[in-house]
Design an enzyme around this catalytic site. Structure first.
Site, PDB file in Angstrom:
ATOM      1  NE  ARG A  75      -8.718  -7.567   2.631  1.00  0.00           N
ATOM      2  CZ  ARG A  75      -7.687  -6.729   2.724  1.00  0.00           C
ATOM      3  NH1 ARG A  75      -7.425  -5.878   1.762  1.00  0.00           N
ATOM      4  NH2 ARG A  75      -6.904  -6.722   3.788  1.00  0.00           N
ATOM      5  CB  VAL A  76     -13.271  -3.225   1.794  1.00  0.00           C
ATOM      6  CG1 VAL A  76     -12.756  -1.858   2.186  1.00  0.00           C
ATOM      7  CG2 VAL A  76     -14.065  -3.149   0.498  1.00  0.00           C
ATOM      8  N   GLY A  77     -10.022  -3.628   2.702  1.00  0.00           N
ATOM      9  CA  GLY A  77      -9.075  -3.575   3.813  1.00  0.00           C
ATOM     10  C   GLY A  77      -9.219  -2.293   4.603  1.00  0.00           C
ATOM     11  CG  ASP A  78      -5.656  -0.970   6.480  1.00  0.00           C
ATOM     12  OD1 ASP A  78      -5.545  -1.625   5.419  1.00  0.00           O
ATOM     13  OD2 ASP A  78      -4.678  -0.410   7.008  1.00  0.00           O
TER      14      ASP A  78
ATOM     15  CB  THR B 235      -0.830  -0.008   1.313  1.00  0.00           C
ATOM     16  OG1 THR B 235      -1.649  -1.167   1.337  1.00  0.00           O
ATOM     17  CG2 THR B 235      -1.689   1.220   1.490  1.00  0.00           C
TER      18      THR B 235
ATOM     19  N   GLY C 125      -4.521  -5.188   6.631  1.00  0.00           N
ATOM     20  CA  GLY C 125      -5.579  -4.258   7.006  1.00  0.00           C
ATOM     21  C   GLY C 125      -6.531  -4.784   8.055  1.00  0.00           C
TER      22      GLY C 125
ATOM     23  CB  THR D 103       1.531   0.054   4.581  1.00  0.00           C
ATOM     24  OG1 THR D 103       2.704   0.013   5.404  1.00  0.00           O
ATOM     25  CG2 THR D 103       1.449   1.409   3.899  1.00  0.00           C
ATOM     26  N   GLY D 104       0.138  -2.614   5.309  1.00  0.00           N
ATOM     27  CA  GLY D 104       0.243  -3.971   5.848  1.00  0.00           C
ATOM     28  C   GLY D 104      -1.133  -4.593   5.991  1.00  0.00           C
TER      29      GLY D 104
HETATM   30  N1  GLY Z   1      -3.371  -2.310   4.089  1.00  0.00           N
HETATM   31  C1  GLY Z   1      -3.891  -2.707   2.860  1.00  0.00           C
HETATM   32  C2  GLY Z   1      -4.902  -3.754   2.958  1.00  0.00           C
HETATM   33  O1  GLY Z   1      -4.911  -4.546   3.876  1.00  0.00           O
HETATM   34  O2  GLY Z   1      -5.741  -3.812   2.090  1.00  0.00           O
END
Ligand code: GLY
Length: 356
Positions: free
Chosen positions: A240-243, A212, A266, A263-264
């Protein structure tokens, strides 16, 4: 809240005010490790007097449009059906407004799209096909996000999904001979692909990344903004939606205090509302480094501090205080770095870490 809590938080705020913070803010941008060019462009724009949000968005657009960055924008690694889905958020300190988009499939610069959600709608978040439709309405061309490289990586991932007997529907048929060793087998299926590219794709298949870019900026007027943009977890379930698009997780800005991003992985960040937690920690007097380490401790606590369990978690926080002090932290000791530009050339600095 008890009277004692009120007294303690007041004392922490007073302590923060007395902790030697510089009176005059300065131009400064920080970013994840892939943000050397982003911080350079953002700084160039800050020096020209650009708005902090316009500066960080212009910065991350470089990665979003770079097909070689397979964690962001165009060329980002696809979902399990072979389509890249992008998430992004923006937060503008001066107006305290924010916007975000998620699961976008046909706009290569979702950070720009998130800003338009902020500016042109009465909403904060648009997702999926309707976010793509909004992009077209706003004048973006509907473009594919996949590149030859990202599609090859997806095919390698499909091919690597074997059953217990070592069979994959995406490999040569059982009638084609005994199974080959993974890389040799891939070479048979993709004879024209470069060996290094195949080895890279195989590693990505085995260890799905969640790269990210986050970029945060402060200017000499004390204004701050931030953005986070990503293609999310490779091979994710569609939708799927991350952070990254979650305000308070992927990014958070309160220019009375500072800004933070992540980043990383989520999922772990969402569970602790990481960016908001980091900013609140700074509000209560923690340094940017301690604020980020505390967020990491909350993640470790969610895994009962079990290092074996935590092994699979890779996560970073970036923190920029409104006096220009900054830090980045990562869960595991290693060589993790982040990008900084405080007026000259962008450079990498090491992340602090929580676990050895
Ligand atoms: N930090 C990016 C994700 O997990 O989508």
């Amino acid at each position: 809240m008890t009277r004692r809590d009120v007294f303690l938080s007041g004392a922490a705020l007073a302590c923060a005010a007395q902790s030697g913070r510089a009176a005059a803010p300065r131009n400064i941008c920080i970013s994840s490790a892939n943000g050397l060019r982003a911080t350079q462009r953002a700084m160039d724009l800050l020096k020209q007097g650009a708005d902090t949000l316009d500066a960080v968005i212009a910065g991350v657009n470089i990665q979003e449009l770079d097909p070689e960055d397979t964690s962001v924008g165009y060329g980002g690694l696809p979902n399990e059906e072979g389509y890249a889905e992008l998430d992004a958020s923006v937060m503008h300190g001066p107006t305290r407004r924010c916007g975000s988009v998620a699961a976008v499939r046909s706009c290569r610069t979702p950070s720009k799209l998130a800003k338009l959600v902020m500016e042109q709608t009465d909403h904060i978040m648009l997702v999926g096909p309707n976010a793509d439709r909004f992009a077209v309405e706003m004048g973006f061309p509907a473009e594919s996000l996949e590149t030859e490289k990202s599609r090859l990586a997806w095919l390698v991932w499909k091919q690597s999904m074997r059953d217990k007997a070592g069979h994959s529907n995406w490999g040569p048929g059982l009638d084609s001979g005994p199974p080959a060793k993974p890389l040799a087998g891939l070479k048979k299926i993709f004879p024209h692909a470069d060996d290094d590219l195949l080895a890279w794709a195989y590693q990505k298949a085995l260890h799905p990344p969640t790269g990210t870019i986050n970029c945060l900026a402060l200017n000499t007027k004390g204004e701050m903004s931030g953005t986070t943009t990503t293609s999310g977890m490779a091979w994710k379930i569609p939708g799927r939606v991350g952070d990254s698009p979650i305000i308070g997780a992927g990014v958070y800005v309160d220019q009375d205090v500072g800004a933070a991003g992540s980043t990383g992985r989520g999922e772990e960040n969402i569970r602790i509302a990481g960016a908001h937690t980091v900013v609140e920690n700074m509000r209560h007097g923690m340094s940017p480094k301690d604020a980020g380490l505390d967020a990491l401790k909350r993640i470790a606590r969610n895994f009962k501090n079990d290092k074996d369990w935590l092994k699979a978690v890779d996560i970073q926080f970036y923190a920029l205080r409104n006096d220009g002090e900054y830090a980045a932290v990562t869960l595991w000791k290693g060589n993790a770095r982040f990008a900084v530009n405080d007026g000259g050339q962008s450079r990498h600095e090491p992340c602090a870490w929580l676990l050895d």
